[in-house]
Design a protein around this motif. Structure first.
Motif, mmCIF file in Angstrom:
data_model
loop_
_atom_site.group_PDB
_atom_site.id
_atom_site.type_symbol
_atom_site.label_atom_id
_atom_site.label_comp_id
_atom_site.label_asym_id
_atom_site.label_seq_id
_atom_site.Cartn_x
_atom_site.Cartn_y
_atom_site.Cartn_z
ATOM 1 N N LEU A 257 30.157 -16.580 39.034
ATOM 2 C CA LEU A 257 31.001 -16.269 37.923
ATOM 3 C C LEU A 257 30.421 -15.952 36.798
ATOM 4 N N PHE A 258 30.885 -14.499 36.473
ATOM 5 C CA PHE A 258 30.206 -13.754 35.507
ATOM 6 C C PHE A 258 31.117 -13.170 34.288
ATOM 7 N N VAL A 279 33.060 -13.086 43.918
ATOM 8 C CA VAL A 279 32.794 -12.908 42.588
ATOM 9 C C VAL A 279 34.041 -13.301 41.620
ATOM 10 N N ILE A 280 33.826 -13.760 40.446
ATOM 11 C CA ILE A 280 34.817 -13.890 39.529
ATOM 12 C C ILE A 280 34.213 -13.013 38.270
ATOM 13 N N THR A 281 34.748 -11.908 37.705
ATOM 14 C CA THR A 281 34.125 -11.372 36.573
ATOM 15 C C THR A 281 34.965 -10.544 35.752
ATOM 16 N N ALA A 286 30.199 -1.579 35.370
ATOM 17 C CA ALA A 286 30.524 -1.174 36.547
ATOM 18 C C ALA A 286 31.026 -2.200 37.443
ATOM 19 N N ASN A 287 31.394 -3.442 36.848
ATOM 20 C CA ASN A 287 31.896 -4.635 37.629
ATOM 21 C C ASN A 287 33.021 -4.330 38.641
ATOM 22 N N ILE A 299 38.897 -10.631 35.638
ATOM 23 C CA ILE A 299 39.717 -11.677 34.681
ATOM 24 C C ILE A 299 39.678 -11.289 33.356
ATOM 25 N N PRO A 300 40.150 -11.184 32.242
ATOM 26 C CA PRO A 300 40.054 -11.003 31.053
ATOM 27 C C PRO A 300 38.718 -11.605 30.343
ATOM 28 N N PHE A 301 38.142 -10.951 29.463
ATOM 29 C CA PHE A 301 36.838 -11.585 28.824
ATOM 30 C C PHE A 301 37.593 -12.904 27.753
#
Length: 356
Positions: A257-258, A279-281, A286-287, A299-301
């Motif tokens: 999770l990032f 990954v969830i980011t 570059a993600n 996902i949104p920030f």
């Protein structure tokens, strides 16, 4: 005769992604028939001992004078063929970087500017920093960036040729034996424990997922109270750890999770991919280029609800297996030290050959 590279960059024991890059680069460059002369730009004083960004003007003046003095001295004594200038594009540091480049120009040395950041995020709306960065790019033979958005930004400011140069990872860090559990038991985050990395959202998600253990690996900043976080039953604070420890935590986890706000090219994300973690980011830096549509969920920030939905989506074991395979294969094809260093040294040779 070996090509001499004057590298302007932070180095260990300074912490951070650029220092880690420097350590590996210096070790492997000789393999390609080249030598490194290093000017260490690491922070000094109390700032080097903390995870916060408090700046002492006196320490920064001393640091800049030392960097400029060493740069000028090595240009005279070592006669490098090329300067490789690593920058984080900070709004104050960009002026120091510019003067280093001016010194190289005075001695007729070609310059490669390597932006280890998301350039537009770092410079922001500071028109003087942007102007200085533009002039810096115009002094250079090549500008290297970490991601597409930075590439587009630099192309809009300067006519200097720009190329995307990703970070790298040792091939022996890659795992082909990731065990995919039937259910999600552990989620891991690696990085500084600070708000700009989305840790507030992680805390909200932790409270909604009592059956999942959340490992936070990285130094705690003053934005958070260690005692308060430690009282949350399903959070484990690991603090800053060495690579082998991090590898072990990644191997125990089911998801990486990032939810960061800004990133260039994350080494933490790269390591998680190499160990086969879905990954969830967020879609920064570059993600998304790294995981594409196949290695995780974007996902949104600052959206804990979106993280909850993503965790539910990844409860499908088959989906996590597919993502795990994709991420490992992506790292093998694109991000190993040999692959990236071949590209970088080819640029060195092209630039120095053209000056003969």
């Amino acid at each position: 005769m070996k090509i001499k590279i004057l590298l302007i960059s932070p180095a260990p024991p300074n912490v951070g992604g650029i220092a880690t890059w420097t350590e590996v680069y210096v070790k492997v460059l000789s393999k390609y028939g080249m030598n490194t002369i290093l000017v260490d730009t690491s922070v000094i004083g109390k700032r080097s001992e903390t995870n916060d960004d408090k700046i002492s003007i006196l320490s920064e003046i001393k640091r800049s004078l030392k960097i400029w003095s060493n740069t000028f001295s090595y240009l005279i004594k070592e006669q490098p063929q090329l300067m490789h200038l690593n920058t984080s594009c900070s709004r104050r540091g960009i002026y120091r970087d510019f003067l280093c480049a001016v010194f190289a120009k005075l001695f007729g040395k070609p310059i490669i500017l390597h932006c280890h950041c998301n350039v537009n995020d770092q410079l922001g709306n500071d028109k003087y920093a942007v102007l200085c960065f533009q002039k810096l790019c115009n002094l250079c033979s090549r500008v290297l960036v970490l991601n597409k958005s930075s590439n587009e930004y630099v192309d809009g400011l300067s006519n200097t040729e720009t190329a995307i140069m990703p970070n790298f990872i040792s091939a022996d860090f890659i795992s082909h034996g990731k065990i995919i559990n039937n259910s999600i038991k552990r989620v891991v985050y690696v990085g500084q424990v600070r708000k700009s990395k989305g840790v507030d959202s992680i805390i909200e998600v932790v409270k909604n997922n009592k059956k999942i253990l959340f490992d936070l690996v990285g130094p705690l900043t003053s934005e958070y109270d260690e005692a308060a976080l430690s009282r949350i039953e399903n959070i484990v604070l690991h603090g800053a750890q060495k690579k082998e420890y991090v590898k072990n935590i990644l191997d125990k986890a089911d998801i990486f999770l990032f939810p960061t706000k800004s990133e260039g090219f994350s080494l933490a994300l790269l390591e998680a991919m190499a160990r086969g973690l879905p990954v969830i980011t967020t879609d920064v830096g570059a993600n998304k280029d790294m995981i594409e549509d196949n290695g995780g969920v974007i996902i949104p920030f600052n959206d804990s609800d979106a993280i909850d939905v993503a965790i539910q989506q990844l409860s499908d074991k088959n989906l996590r297996e597919q993502m795990s395979r994709f991420n490992v294969e992506k790292v093998e094809r694109n991000y190993t030290i040999d692959i990236v260093m071949h590209r970088l040294t080819d640029i060195y040779k092209s630039i120095t050959d053209n000056r003969k």
